[in-house]
Design a protein around this motif. Structure first.
Motif, PDB file in Angstrom:
ATOM      1  N   SER A  90     -31.277  12.684 -18.548  1.00 62.83           N
ATOM      2  CA  SER A  90     -29.891  12.317 -18.843  1.00 62.83           C
ATOM      3  C   SER A  90     -29.554  12.559 -20.308  1.00 62.83           C
ATOM      4  O   SER A  90     -30.427  12.518 -21.184  1.00 62.83           O
ATOM      5  CB  SER A  90     -29.667  10.832 -18.523  1.00 62.83           C
ATOM      6  N   LEU A 112     -32.428  12.153 -12.481  1.00 59.95           N
ATOM      7  CA  LEU A 112     -31.308  11.783 -13.330  1.00 59.95           C
ATOM      8  C   LEU A 112     -30.950  12.973 -14.214  1.00 59.95           C
ATOM      9  O   LEU A 112     -31.705  13.349 -15.107  1.00 59.95           O
ATOM     10  CB  LEU A 112     -31.665  10.583 -14.219  1.00 59.95           C
ATOM     11  N   ASN A 135     -27.519  13.176 -15.355  1.00 64.14           N
ATOM     12  CA  ASN A 135     -26.187  12.789 -15.807  1.00 64.14           C
ATOM     13  C   ASN A 135     -26.028  13.012 -17.315  1.00 64.14           C
ATOM     14  O   ASN A 135     -26.999  13.075 -18.064  1.00 64.14           O
ATOM     15  CB  ASN A 135     -25.916  11.332 -15.473  1.00 64.14           C
ATOM     16  N   THR A 164     -33.112   8.099  -5.730  1.00 65.09           N
ATOM     17  CA  THR A 164     -32.037   8.019  -6.728  1.00 65.09           C
ATOM     18  C   THR A 164     -31.618   9.412  -7.157  1.00 65.09           C
ATOM     19  O   THR A 164     -32.446  10.219  -7.582  1.00 65.09           O
ATOM     20  CB  THR A 164     -32.509   7.226  -7.961  1.00 65.09           C
ATOM     21  N   ASP A 224     -28.590  11.042  -9.629  1.00 67.73           N
ATOM     22  CA  ASP A 224     -27.471  10.814 -10.553  1.00 67.73           C
ATOM     23  C   ASP A 224     -27.174  12.108 -11.306  1.00 67.73           C
ATOM     24  O   ASP A 224     -27.965  12.547 -12.141  1.00 67.73           O
ATOM     25  CB  ASP A 224     -27.836   9.689 -11.536  1.00 67.73           C
ATOM     26  N   SER A 270     -23.909  12.446 -12.567  1.00 66.70           N
ATOM     27  CA  SER A 270     -22.582  12.089 -13.066  1.00 66.70           C
ATOM     28  C   SER A 270     -22.339  12.662 -14.453  1.00 66.70           C
ATOM     29  O   SER A 270     -23.264  13.057 -15.167  1.00 66.70           O
ATOM     30  CB  SER A 270     -22.445  10.563 -13.101  1.00 66.70           C
ATOM     31  N   ASN A 307     -29.557   5.288  -4.182  1.00 64.02           N
ATOM     32  CA  ASN A 307     -28.599   5.308  -5.284  1.00 64.02           C
ATOM     33  C   ASN A 307     -28.041   6.726  -5.436  1.00 64.02           C
ATOM     34  O   ASN A 307     -28.790   7.675  -5.650  1.00 64.02           O
ATOM     35  CB  ASN A 307     -29.281   4.887  -6.588  1.00 64.02           C
ATOM     36  N   ASP A 323     -24.931   8.831  -7.463  1.00 65.89           N
ATOM     37  CA  ASP A 323     -23.857   8.824  -8.451  1.00 65.89           C
ATOM     38  C   ASP A 323     -23.435  10.262  -8.733  1.00 65.89           C
ATOM     39  O   ASP A 323     -24.163  11.034  -9.353  1.00 65.89           O
ATOM     40  CB  ASP A 323     -24.324   8.144  -9.746  1.00 65.89           C
ATOM     41  N   TYR A 375     -26.230   1.688  -4.076  1.00 62.87           N
ATOM     42  CA  TYR A 375     -25.273   2.011  -5.145  1.00 62.87           C
ATOM     43  C   TYR A 375     -24.655   3.369  -4.841  1.00 62.87           C
ATOM     44  O   TYR A 375     -25.363   4.331  -4.540  1.00 62.87           O
ATOM     45  CB  TYR A 375     -25.972   2.041  -6.507  1.00 62.87           C
ATOM     46  N   ASN A 402     -21.338   5.924  -6.349  1.00 68.35           N
ATOM     47  CA  ASN A 402     -20.216   6.144  -7.266  1.00 68.35           C
ATOM     48  C   ASN A 402     -19.756   7.580  -7.138  1.00 68.35           C
ATOM     49  O   ASN A 402     -20.448   8.519  -7.525  1.00 68.35           O
ATOM     50  CB  ASN A 402     -20.641   5.843  -8.710  1.00 68.35           C
TER      51      ASN A 402
END
Length: 1018
Positions: A478, A500, A502, A522, A524, A526, A546, A548, A569, A571
């Motif tokens: 990230s 991740l 993001n 997970t 992510d 984003s 999760n 996102d 989760y 989003n």
């Protein structure tokens, strides 16, 4: 004549004692044969018979044709020791180690010559008799690993010849006498792991001038370490760890010339470490987890034999003495979590074979020493949370033994040396929160499982070569400067659980074909510039929790299949999505997940979204007459087609299906009430109940009474996947040979050239994780109804006991011990009565009886449940299962998931952090089951979970011990539970060092391989 008689009289003279001796051994054989009968004629003593001499039996040693030693260790003896064994008048050595002998201390007072008595690892109970001094010839007494209780009698101090006294790991809950100090010949005194009443160390102990070894770990000691210990001039090994000792370390302690080992960790010692050190033979010093202040003594630089120095978790200040870096024998250096400052001495590693270097959570500045791996054996560099600057030394890239690098939360900069990415054994690389730059490599070390590089300045594209990072479990990148497209090759990582990406500058579409993300939990991406539609393939990820995708430019509709995911989760906000959200996502649990998407709507919205029905124009309705005509014509046409087709197809299908059945082979392991036809004909999507990395799972009815079996289909391809075949063969081999009520029953195997089926008993209540966490994600379907899908505490305890018994059977009762290697709540299945059964043995490995450990080529298991020693060694043993089961116990007690505590740490880290902060246990208990009536049981299970996830494998209990403790919870009134609960009080354990250890490297007291394989009976 007289001369001729002399030889005769001589022969007669020497034959008299020979006949007497022969008669004596026959008498002793009779005693032993009677003893064998009194012991229940164990099979292990079948060779004891009247036709052979006892002196030839392997358990017997003779001196001058008389029995002096009896060794009955590990003979599965389950009855009390008969006092008739003392009819062996010359008996000096009696060894009964590691049996199942019950009852009180045996009556052996008639063994008038007994010198060595070993009763360790049995089921003895009660006190040591007050007249123990009647065994006046004893030289060595070992009663460790039993259930003796009460006080140690003062009479034990009246055994004048006693050289060794070992009472480790019993249930002594009274006092120990100062009279032990009268044992002037005592060399070894082991009293560890007993919950005595709080006591000071008697000053009389300093009278034992011959004492070499003093071990009193976790014996409830209070007060100060006596200054008079300087009289113990012979002392070599001092272990007073895990007590409540306070005050300063005696200035005279390090003046003991023969001292080699000092363990005082986990106490309340304060003040400075003595500045003068004359014990130049010291090999190991562990003063961690105290309240020591001041600086590290310069005199430590004189300890030329020092191998292990642990000063972690204190309040030490100032700079490190340069001389410590010059110690020639130093292997393991640990000073993490202090207030040390200054520059790390650059000579570290130049003068010794450094294996572990842990300086995290201090205030060090400057650069990392260049020569840490000069000895060629370095396994871990843990220096996170300091003020270190500069580049990572190039030399670390030439360190093939290196397993973990943890440099996060510093001020490093520059590019990562290219060779570090591919260092042969490197498994964990944590570089988050620095200023590193450069690009990602195409290749990674073969065993790399965790790469965390978030909050740096890495740039460029993710290379297509990322497909070769096959063992990667966690990739966190990230908030960097990455750009370009996310390559489709990133979906080829079969073990990946966390991705991740993001906060970067990625563009283009997400890969639409997700090939191997079967373990991903997970995702992510984003805050990027991704566009296009959300791939429907995301919905096929069975473990995704999760997701996102917010702050991008995704367009189109949300794939309706995403509503079937069990997301905790979600989003999708700040995109350009349109249309109706999936029905299952129209839930307050996802409030805010769809904001800033102006064209999204919902049917009968619960969330703050427009109503789709109010936005759509309703189509003109067809007249009822037209509808009736269409239906009638359709029925007529269908009937004609069906009648014509039925007779043509029936015979063809029968012939074809018969040929199909003949290609399948059924191998049964139990008595079956179904046929392979009934299984094969029902492998349809309607019966599909789950899928994972190793295949699909079906629920198939085997009769009309509502009985089912579970069928696991391993593969479906002409090209056999060798990895899956290996898992398949492992599971069949193990499950077909074991029988236990707490291990899932394998009924049969059905195989063909291109598919393999395993048929199990069906578990009506599915897996434990569904009950603990499923209702937090979404309602649980297909389960027997219980009160709003919450497990009450008695059921949780029942499940814990059952699962522990299954693992205990695997570790300790199977002819060939088994390590499961993937214990987790989703592999604990529940039948209709919530009895727990261990499942999924695809990763299990058979161990040979005497093997200490096996080397594993890759890290197996599930992230969050993995024992941390995977990070720094490929040798593992049964303690990895104990660690994983400890995580399950923490899940049962807290209700939290193994990888989701909302605090950027897994459950074990979070529980240890809570424990190390001395917070009340009640704060973390699951509020859904926290009841006053069960509070003691829950706290005990929490303690067992903490102990089972201890840093060092040698400090974890065995599954036999865990099972014994948990079963004790179920006893009437819980008396045994309370006793065992106090015995396993973990309040002062060394495990407070957990945060960086659980991130990958061992912070616990070092243990030998012998320690790791020791199994004690509680």
């Amino acid at each position: 004549m007289s001369q001729l008689c002399l030889p005769f009289f001589f022969l007669l003279f020497i034959s008299i004692p020979f006949k007497a001796t022969s008669h004596g051994i026959e008498t002793e054989r009779t005693v032993l044969l009677e003893l064998k009968q009194q012991l229940g004629n164990p099979l292990s003593l079948a060779h004891w018979n009247s036709s052979s001499s006892p002196c030839d039996w392997p358990e017997i040693n003779c001196t001058a044709n008389s029995i002096t030693e009896v060794h009955l260790r590990e003979k599965n003896i389950v009855v009390s020791v008969p006092p008739t064994i003392c009819d062996l008048k010359n008996l000096t050595y009696l060894d009964l180690y590691n049996n199942f002998i019950p009852g009180g201390f045996p009556i052996l007072y008639n063994c008038s010559k007994l010198q060595i008595l070993d009763l360790s690892q049995n089921y003895f109970v009660g006190p040591i008799p007050n007249d123990i001094d009647r065994l006046s010839t004893l030289v060595s007494l070992d009663i460790s690993g039993n259930n003796f209780s009460g006080d140690i009698p003062p009479s034990i101090g009246r055994l004048p010849l006693l050289n060794t006294l070992n009472i480790v790991q019993n249930q002594f809950n009274g006092t120990f006498p100062k009279e032990i100090g009268n044992l002037s010949n005592l060399e070894v005194l082991n009293m560890a792991y007993n919950e005595f009443v709080p006591m000071r160390i008697p000053s009389e102990f300093s009278q034992m001038s011959k004492l070499l070894y003093l071990w009193m770990t976790q014996t409830n000691l209070i007060g100060e370490v006596p200054e008079s210990f300087d009289n113990l001039s012979s002392l070599q090994h001092l272990d007073l760890a895990v007590n409540n000792l306070e005050g300063p370390i005696p200035s005279s302690l390090f003046s003991l010339k023969n001292l080699t080992v000092v363990y005082l960790y986990c106490n309340k010692l304060s003040g400075e470490i003595p500045k003068t050190v004359d014990a130049l033979s010291l090999i190991e010093i562990d003063l961690s987890v105290n309240s020591l202040t001041g600086s590290i003594p310069e005199d430590f630089g004189k300890l030329q034999h020092l191998e292990f120095l642990n000063l972690a978790y204190n309040q030490l200040t100032a700079e490190l003495p340069t001389s410590i870096a010059q110690l020639p024998a130093l292997r393991d250096f640990r000073v993490f979590q202090n207030k040390l400052s200054g520059v790390l001495p650059p000579e570290f590693g130049l003068h010794s074979g450094l294996e572990g270097f842990e300086v995290s959570e201090n205030q060090f500045s400057g650069q990392l020493p260049e020569h840490l791996c000069a000895g060629g054996v370095l396994q871990g560099v843990i220096a996170y949370t300091n003020n270190l600057t500069g580049r990572i030394p190039e030399s670390l890239g030439n360190c093939p033994t290196l397993r973990t690098i943890q440099l996060h939360n510093n001020k490093f900069s520059g590019e990562i040396p290219r060779r570090i990415w591919t260092t042969f054994n490197l498994s964990i690389l944590l570089l988050t929160n620095n200023s590193f730059s450069g690009k990602l490599p195409s290749r990674l070390a073969w065993n790399m499982s965790r790469v965390e590089i978030s909050n740096n300045k890495f740039s460029g594209e993710i290379p297509p070569g990322i497909a070769s990072w096959s063992n990667l479990v966690v990739f966190q990148a990230s908030n960097n400067l990455f750009s370009g497209k996310i390559p489709k090759e990133v979906t080829n990582l079969p073990r990946l659980t966390t991705l991740l990406l993001n906060g970067n500058d990625f563009s283009g579409e997400l890969p639409s074909e997700i090939i191997s993300w079967r373990s991903l939990t997970t995702l992510d991406v984003s805050n990027n510039k991704l566009s296009g539609e959300i791939p429907a393939a995301i919905a096929s990820l069975p473990d995704l929790l999760n997701l996102d995708l917010s702050e991008n430019q995704f367009s189109g509709e949300i794939p309706p299949e995403i509503g079937n995911l069990k997301l905790t989760y979600l989003n999708l906000s700040s995109n350009q999505l349109v249309g109706k959200i999936p029905k299952m996502l129209n839930n307050l649990a996802y409030e805010g997940s769809f904001s800033k998407n102006s064209d999204l709507c919902a049917d009968h919205p619960i969330l703050k979204l427009p109503d789709c029905n109010s936005k759509l124009n309703q189509p003109d309705k067809l007249s009822s007459k037209c509808i009736a005509m269409i239906v009638a014509l359709s029925i007529l046409a269908s009937s004609i087609i069906l009648v014509l087709s039925f007779f043509l197809v029936r015979d063809y299908r029968r012939k074809k299906y018969g040929q199909y059945l003949s290609t399948w082979k059924l191998t049964s392991f139990q008595r079956l009430v179904f046929t392979k036809r009934s299984i094969l004909s029902n492998l349809t999507d309607n019966n599909l109940i789950g899928s994972g990395g190793s295949g699909k799972v079906y629920r198939i009815a085997i009769n009309r009474l509502g009985d089912y079996v579970a069928v696991k289909k391993i593969w479906n391809s002409k090209k056999v996947d060798h990895k899956l075949e290996k898992e398949f063969l492992a599971e069949v081999e193990i499950l077909s040979n074991i029988r236990h009520s707490n291990i899932v029953k394998l009924l049969c195997c059905i195989s063909s050239e291109d598919s393999k089926l395993l048929v199990y008993e069906y578990m009506e209540n599915q897996s434990l994780d569904r009950w603990l966490h499923g209702n937090k994600r979404r309602p649980i379907s297909g389960m027997n109804s219980v009160h709003h899908a919450v497990l009450d505490w008695p059921r949780r305890l029942q499940i814990a006991v059952g699962a522990a018994q299954g693992l205990c059977y695997m570790h300790h009762e199977c002819l060939t011990p088994i390590i499961h290697r993937d214990v987790k709540s989703s592999n604990i299945l529940l039948d209709s009565e919530f009895n727990a059964k261990i499942a999924d043995f695809g990763l299990a490995k058979m161990l040979t009886r005497h093997a200490s450990a096996h080397s594993m080529s890759t890290v197996a298991g599930s992230f969050g449940y993995l024992a941390p020693e995977y990070a720094y060694t490929t040798k593992i043993n049964a303690k990895v299962d104990v660690y994983s089961f400890g995580v399950v116990l923490l899940e049962l007690v807290t209700g939290k998931e193994a990888n989701n505590t909302d605090e950027n740490m897994n459950l074990a880290e979070w529980a240890w952090q809570h424990f190390s902060d001395d917070k009340p246990v009640e704060e973390i208990l699951d509020p859904e089951v926290k009841e006053t009536s069960h509070l003691e049981e829950m706290i005990l299970v929490y303690k067992v979970g903490i102990l089972s996830t201890h840093a060092s494998p040698s400090n974890r209990p065995s599954m036999k011990e865990v099972s014994h403790i948990l079963r004790s919870c179920c006893l009437p009134n819980g008396h045994a539970a309370k006793k065992l609960g106090s015995k396993f009080d973990v309040a002062p354990l060394l495990g407070r060092d957990t945060p960086s250890y659980l991130s990958g490297y061992n912070h616990g007291k070092k243990g030998s391989e012998e320690d790791d394989n020791m199994t004690n009976i509680v």
